[in-house]
Design an enzyme around this catalytic site. Structure first.
Site, PDB file in Angstrom:
ATOM      1  CG  ASP A  48      -1.849  -1.068   1.377  1.00  0.00           C
ATOM      2  OD1 ASP A  48      -2.000  -1.826   0.416  1.00  0.00           O
ATOM      3  OD2 ASP A  48      -2.473  -1.169   2.440  1.00  0.00           O
ATOM      4  CG  ASP A  50       0.576   3.433   4.455  1.00  0.00           C
ATOM      5  OD1 ASP A  50      -0.600   3.076   4.313  1.00  0.00           O
ATOM      6  OD2 ASP A  50       1.498   2.647   4.749  1.00  0.00           O
ATOM      7  CD  GLU A  71     -16.286   9.599  -5.768  1.00  0.00           C
ATOM      8  OE1 GLU A  71     -16.764   9.936  -6.863  1.00  0.00           O
ATOM      9  OE2 GLU A  71     -16.803   9.887  -4.668  1.00  0.00           O
ATOM     10  CD  GLU A  75     -14.374   7.452  -9.747  1.00  0.00           C
ATOM     11  OE1 GLU A  75     -14.022   8.433 -10.443  1.00  0.00           O
ATOM     12  OE2 GLU A  75     -15.462   7.391  -9.153  1.00  0.00           O
TER      13      GLU A  75
END
Length: 107
Positions: A48, A50, A71, A75
């Site tokens: 990930d 961070d 969001e 996407e």
């Protein structure tokens, strides 16, 4: 506070460009730091990313635009999970942990 060289961020250039464009669009006034595995040699391809968002005019105030950024990241074409947290909503003990090592991504 050990601020690391930007090259310490293990993120391919094409994804870094997408990330920077989204940060500038959704958090133009914020300072954004990367911390965790992606700035150490302990990362792997699927680690990930961070990020912590800081309001440079007042670190105790939350930054606007984080939800929209999250969001947009989902996407986007960035193929890893990007976790975004707000400095103002984190406990001081976590501030200290992030300050051990970070890379300024925007700011």
């Amino acid at each position: 506070m050990p601020k690391l060289d930007p090259s310490a961020l293990h993120l391919p250039a094409r994804y870094r460009q997408i990330l920077l464009a989204l940060l500038r669009q959704h958090l133009p006034q914020a300072e954004v730091w990367a911390y965790g595995n992606r700035i150490t040699d302990d990362y792997y391809e699927a680690s990930d990313l961070d990020l912590v968002v800081r309001n440079p005019s007042d670190l105790s105030q939350a930054s606007d635009g984080i939800l929209d950024l999250q969001e947009a990241l989902v996407e986007s074409d960035i193929p890893i999970l990007v976790q975004v947290v707000d400095w103002a909503r984190l406990p001081g003990s976590f501030h200290a942990e992030i300050e051990i090592g970070y890379v300024v991504v925007l700011g």
